[in-house]
Design a protein around this motif. Sequence first.
Motif, mmCIF file in Angstrom:
data_model
loop_
_atom_site.group_PDB
_atom_site.id
_atom_site.type_symbol
_atom_site.label_atom_id
_atom_site.label_comp_id
_atom_site.label_asym_id
_atom_site.label_seq_id
_atom_site.Cartn_x
_atom_site.Cartn_y
_atom_site.Cartn_z
ATOM 1 N N ASN A 87 0.844 -1.198 0.000
ATOM 2 C CA ASN A 87 0.000 0.000 0.000
ATOM 3 C C ASN A 87 0.878 1.247 0.000
ATOM 4 N N VAL A 88 1.560 1.466 -1.114
ATOM 5 C CA VAL A 88 2.539 2.547 -1.204
ATOM 6 C C VAL A 88 1.898 3.911 -0.996
ATOM 7 N N LYS A 89 0.680 4.098 -1.480
ATOM 8 C CA LYS A 89 0.017 5.402 -1.391
ATOM 9 C C LYS A 89 -0.601 5.667 -0.022
ATOM 10 N N ASN A 90 -0.584 4.667 0.864
ATOM 11 C CA ASN A 90 -1.165 4.829 2.202
ATOM 12 C C ASN A 90 -2.633 5.250 2.149
ATOM 13 N N VAL A 91 -3.401 4.521 1.343
ATOM 14 C CA VAL A 91 -4.845 4.737 1.237
ATOM 15 C C VAL A 91 -5.543 3.507 1.814
ATOM 16 N N TYR A 92 -6.482 3.724 2.742
ATOM 17 C CA TYR A 92 -7.144 2.616 3.432
ATOM 18 C C TYR A 92 -8.661 2.774 3.355
ATOM 19 N N PHE A 93 -9.341 1.638 3.390
ATOM 20 C CA PHE A 93 -10.797 1.644 3.494
ATOM 21 C C PHE A 93 -11.167 1.367 4.952
ATOM 22 N N ALA A 94 -12.153 2.103 5.434
ATOM 23 C CA ALA A 94 -12.526 1.977 6.849
ATOM 24 C C ALA A 94 -14.033 2.103 7.006
ATOM 25 N N GLN A 95 -14.499 1.776 8.199
ATOM 26 C CA GLN A 95 -15.903 1.922 8.553
ATOM 27 C C GLN A 95 -16.034 3.030 9.588
ATOM 28 N N TYR A 96 -17.005 3.895 9.373
ATOM 29 C CA TYR A 96 -17.267 4.987 10.313
ATOM 30 C C TYR A 96 -18.690 4.851 10.822
ATOM 31 N N THR A 103 -23.591 2.759 10.141
ATOM 32 C CA THR A 103 -22.205 2.640 9.691
ATOM 33 C C THR A 103 -22.093 2.857 8.193
ATOM 34 N N ARG A 104 -21.053 3.540 7.794
ATOM 35 C CA ARG A 104 -20.809 3.737 6.360
ATOM 36 C C ARG A 104 -19.325 3.622 6.066
ATOM 37 N N ARG A 105 -19.026 3.424 4.798
ATOM 38 C CA ARG A 105 -17.645 3.242 4.371
ATOM 39 C C ARG A 105 -16.995 4.593 4.098
ATOM 40 N N VAL A 106 -15.740 4.738 4.533
ATOM 41 C CA VAL A 106 -14.972 5.951 4.266
ATOM 42 C C VAL A 106 -13.587 5.549 3.772
ATOM 43 N N VAL A 107 -12.882 6.519 3.227
ATOM 44 C CA VAL A 107 -11.514 6.305 2.759
ATOM 45 C C VAL A 107 -10.576 7.145 3.609
ATOM 46 N N LEU A 108 -9.531 6.528 4.113
ATOM 47 C CA LEU A 108 -8.527 7.229 4.917
ATOM 48 C C LEU A 108 -7.253 7.383 4.103
ATOM 49 N N LYS A 109 -6.652 8.569 4.154
ATOM 50 C CA LYS A 109 -5.438 8.845 3.391
ATOM 51 C C LYS A 109 -4.392 9.506 4.288
ATOM 52 N N ALA A 229 -14.636 14.136 -4.337
ATOM 53 C CA ALA A 229 -15.082 13.380 -3.167
ATOM 54 C C ALA A 229 -15.297 14.345 -2.000
ATOM 55 N N LYS A 230 -16.188 13.990 -1.101
ATOM 56 C CA LYS A 230 -16.517 14.865 0.024
ATOM 57 C C LYS A 230 -15.482 14.732 1.133
ATOM 58 N N TYR A 231 -14.961 15.873 1.566
ATOM 59 C CA TYR A 231 -14.014 15.897 2.681
ATOM 60 C C TYR A 231 -14.774 15.765 3.989
ATOM 61 N N LEU A 232 -14.300 14.879 4.886
ATOM 62 C CA LEU A 232 -14.990 14.641 6.148
ATOM 63 C C LEU A 232 -14.254 15.233 7.340
ATOM 64 N N GLY A 233 -12.938 15.049 7.396
ATOM 65 C CA GLY A 233 -12.180 15.575 8.514
ATOM 66 C C GLY A 233 -10.811 14.943 8.591
ATOM 67 N N VAL A 238 -3.832 11.716 9.156
ATOM 68 C CA VAL A 238 -4.800 10.886 8.444
ATOM 69 C C VAL A 238 -6.026 11.740 8.160
ATOM 70 N N VAL A 239 -6.424 11.806 6.900
ATOM 71 C CA VAL A 239 -7.642 12.526 6.539
ATOM 72 C C VAL A 239 -8.691 11.519 6.082
ATOM 73 N N ALA A 240 -9.947 11.862 6.296
ATOM 74 C CA ALA A 240 -11.059 10.991 5.922
ATOM 75 C C ALA A 240 -11.892 11.673 4.845
ATOM 76 N N VAL A 241 -12.197 10.922 3.803
ATOM 77 C CA VAL A 241 -13.076 11.412 2.734
ATOM 78 C C VAL A 241 -14.158 10.373 2.499
ATOM 79 N N ASN A 242 -15.235 10.806 1.897
ATOM 80 C CA ASN A 242 -16.348 9.914 1.626
ATOM 81 C C ASN A 242 -15.961 8.850 0.601
ATOM 82 N N TYR A 243 -16.380 7.615 0.833
ATOM 83 C CA TYR A 243 -16.145 6.561 -0.158
ATOM 84 C C TYR A 243 -17.103 6.769 -1.316
#
Length: 434
Positions: A87-96, A103-109, A229-233, A238-243
Amino acid sequence: MLRFLPLKLGRLYRCLKLLLLVGLFVILLMNTHNLFASFQKNELTDRRFINLNKCPACFGTSWCRKFMNGQVSFETWGRLRFLDVFNVKNVYFAQYGEPREGTRRVVLKRLGSNQELAEIDQKICKRATGRPRCDLIQAMYKTEFARINGDVRLLTPEVVEGWSDLVHCPSQRLLDRVVRRYAETKDSGSFLLKNLKDTERMQLLMTLAFNPEPLVLQSFPSDEGWPFAKYLGACGRVVAVNYVGEELWSFYNAPWEKRVDLARQLMDIAEQLTNNDFEFALYLLDVSFDNFAVGPRDGKVIVVDAENVLVADKRLIKQNKPENYDVWYESRFEECDREACLSFSKDSLCSRVTVDHNYYAVCQNLLSRYATWRGTTGGLLHDPPAHIAKDGQLEALLDECTKPKKRYGRFQAAKELREYLTQLAAASSSATAR
């Protein structure tokens, strides 16, 4: 003897594949205890793991309560740290999870590779102490990120120009917009720097210099119709954006009707970012199948990687009238032996009112026969139905949009291509409805 070469290569490939599988199995056995621990522990509540301990040399803290409360957690594979090597780009899928919303899916970067993040630490230390290692928090207060303090009324172009693509040629109007919409402060809505805390100001400026993607998403939000994509926080680094959905590449071999609809949307995005009522031209400098995603419900195409977006203020260009400002700028097609490469002049993008860059980028790297990605060629509109291929209009428009033969040919070709794809999409919808 040569006839046996493919057979030997095939055996070699199978042997290497088997060795890789055996190696992974051995790693799993050696890390059995760590694996169980990984599934039981939520690392996103660890201040050091998310680099919250490095703030204000970070991207924000607006989502820290959610992280610390355990509302954000990695999905299954994201919890296995030994897979980070892939995961060279350090992008992860997560649950919020929210109590009332479910619960919904988000992307962490992390907004960069581990090496890039280490380099930014070294740069901060060198600017402050002249050494590559130091107390990062103390060093931040000795950099230009801290020298722009609350006594300075506005964030001005001469201070940040050239820090990143977003501010390669910033106007005061753009910077006021960035500060006013900064989401990592409780008192957003003002363009005055004095309304930001010292730590918030440093976080904003470091983000602007290192990877301005969060600021692009905040300044041009999806809620107002921008195709991002929507910025969440953020919390720490680590930043969170909408999946959004699956990446555009997943639709490379989708049915023709689906690909036509996606191509039409891509051309609409190119038009919207080039010409809009706000008179900000947003030029995509990195265009590839990985940088777009498609919503699973509405089928909407969204830009999911906004790090390399150059913003030019057309009002300022018209006001300052640099040389040839009113001469249409044509991007020059160039053969390239790499994937998703583009030819452009940032200075020209910043000094012309009428520019065809976004049309060129979408046509060359995504739609036309010149598009290459992951060993394939042909673009999203490959292998059209026989009657469309025989007509020749689609191929002609794509060729002119990518490699124009006429002066200003790309502008006209892009316009006609949008209209043609709209007609094809409408025809497909009518045929399906019958």
